[in-house]
Design a protein around this motif. Sequence first.
Motif, PDB file in Angstrom:
ATOM      1  N   UNK A  70       0.840  -1.201   0.000  1.00 35.72           N
ATOM      2  CA  UNK A  70       0.000   0.000   0.000  1.00 35.72           C
ATOM      3  C   UNK A  70       0.874   1.250   0.000  1.00 35.72           C
ATOM      4  N   UNK A  71       1.947   1.233   0.732  1.00 35.44           N
ATOM      5  CA  UNK A  71       2.854   2.390   0.801  1.00 35.44           C
ATOM      6  C   UNK A  71       3.633   2.596  -0.495  1.00 35.44           C
ATOM      7  N   UNK A 108       2.198   2.707  -9.004  1.00 35.59           N
ATOM      8  CA  UNK A 108       3.058   3.298  -7.977  1.00 35.59           C
ATOM      9  C   UNK A 108       2.267   3.638  -6.726  1.00 35.59           C
ATOM     10  N   UNK A 109       2.882   3.393  -5.575  1.00 37.23           N
ATOM     11  CA  UNK A 109       2.284   3.771  -4.310  1.00 37.23           C
ATOM     12  C   UNK A 109       2.496   5.246  -4.038  1.00 37.23           C
ATOM     13  N   UNK A 110       1.781   5.778  -3.088  1.00 38.31           N
ATOM     14  CA  UNK A 110       0.882   5.089  -2.175  1.00 38.31           C
ATOM     15  C   UNK A 110      -0.472   4.776  -2.829  1.00 38.31           C
ATOM     16  N   UNK A 111      -1.060   3.682  -2.343  1.00 39.97           N
ATOM     17  CA  UNK A 111      -2.331   3.211  -2.887  1.00 39.97           C
ATOM     18  C   UNK A 111      -3.522   3.579  -2.003  1.00 39.97           C
ATOM     19  N   UNK A 112      -3.277   4.203  -0.868  1.00 42.03           N
ATOM     20  CA  UNK A 112      -4.340   4.696   0.017  1.00 42.03           C
ATOM     21  C   UNK A 112      -3.713   5.595   1.063  1.00 42.03           C
ATOM     22  N   UNK A 113      -4.500   6.520   1.557  1.00 40.46           N
ATOM     23  CA  UNK A 113      -4.023   7.390   2.627  1.00 40.46           C
ATOM     24  C   UNK A 113      -3.947   6.649   3.955  1.00 40.46           C
ATOM     25  N   UNK A 156      -3.074  12.991  -2.646  1.00 40.77           N
ATOM     26  CA  UNK A 156      -3.697  12.042  -3.581  1.00 40.77           C
ATOM     27  C   UNK A 156      -2.996  10.693  -3.547  1.00 40.77           C
ATOM     28  N   UNK A 157      -3.790   9.633  -3.545  1.00 43.77           N
ATOM     29  CA  UNK A 157      -3.294   8.254  -3.604  1.00 43.77           C
ATOM     30  C   UNK A 157      -4.052   7.526  -4.709  1.00 43.77           C
ATOM     31  N   UNK A 158      -3.422   6.488  -5.251  1.00 43.09           N
ATOM     32  CA  UNK A 158      -4.025   5.748  -6.355  1.00 43.09           C
ATOM     33  C   UNK A 158      -4.839   4.563  -5.842  1.00 43.09           C
ATOM     34  N   UNK A 159      -6.020   4.837  -5.324  1.00 39.88           N
ATOM     35  CA  UNK A 159      -6.863   3.777  -4.761  1.00 39.88           C
ATOM     36  C   UNK A 159      -8.154   3.552  -5.532  1.00 39.88           C
TER      37      UNK A 159
END
Length: 169
Positions: free
Chosen positions: A49-50, A57-62, A78-81
């Motif tokens: 996730x990091x 590419x991470x991060x995938x969530x806050x 912003x995260x790629x979730x």
Amino acid sequence: DILRGAGLNVVEVAGWRTRGHGVMSSVKGIVVHHTAGPASGDYPSLTAIRDGISGLAGPLAQLGLGRSGTWFVIAAGRCYHAGSTIDDSVYGNNNAIGIEAEGVGLPATDSGHNHWPEVQYQSYLRGVRALQKAYGVPSARVLGHKEAAVPRGRKIDPNFSMNEFRAAL
């Protein structure tokens, strides 16, 4: 601070303040997920996730949520979730907080929350309530990834009833 204020256990992952894919436009929605990760351990998916996974590419969530109910602050901004959503202005990566809760994700179900440790599920509710209050997000804008993602059926997470979850908020 928001989660601690709700009486939750919080771990700040080193570097979280500067980790992200730029600044979010706003916080209009909350998208809840499960990691589909390993079957044991509190938050074994932290590295993925990091730092990301192959092709993303991470991060995938806050935020991350361990099986013990512990919250992990992974990134700011912003995260790629989310990927493509039913309304990117609310549920897209620029406008929604993403929470990746540790869980194997099977069976794929939309009823109850039998496949989740009760302490984790209750912490999920408390944490989301606190985030809603802090950011003014109504329960109708708290969606599971399976509800927000397009095309419909692209995602199955989280594997619990979102109607039940929202009703408990």
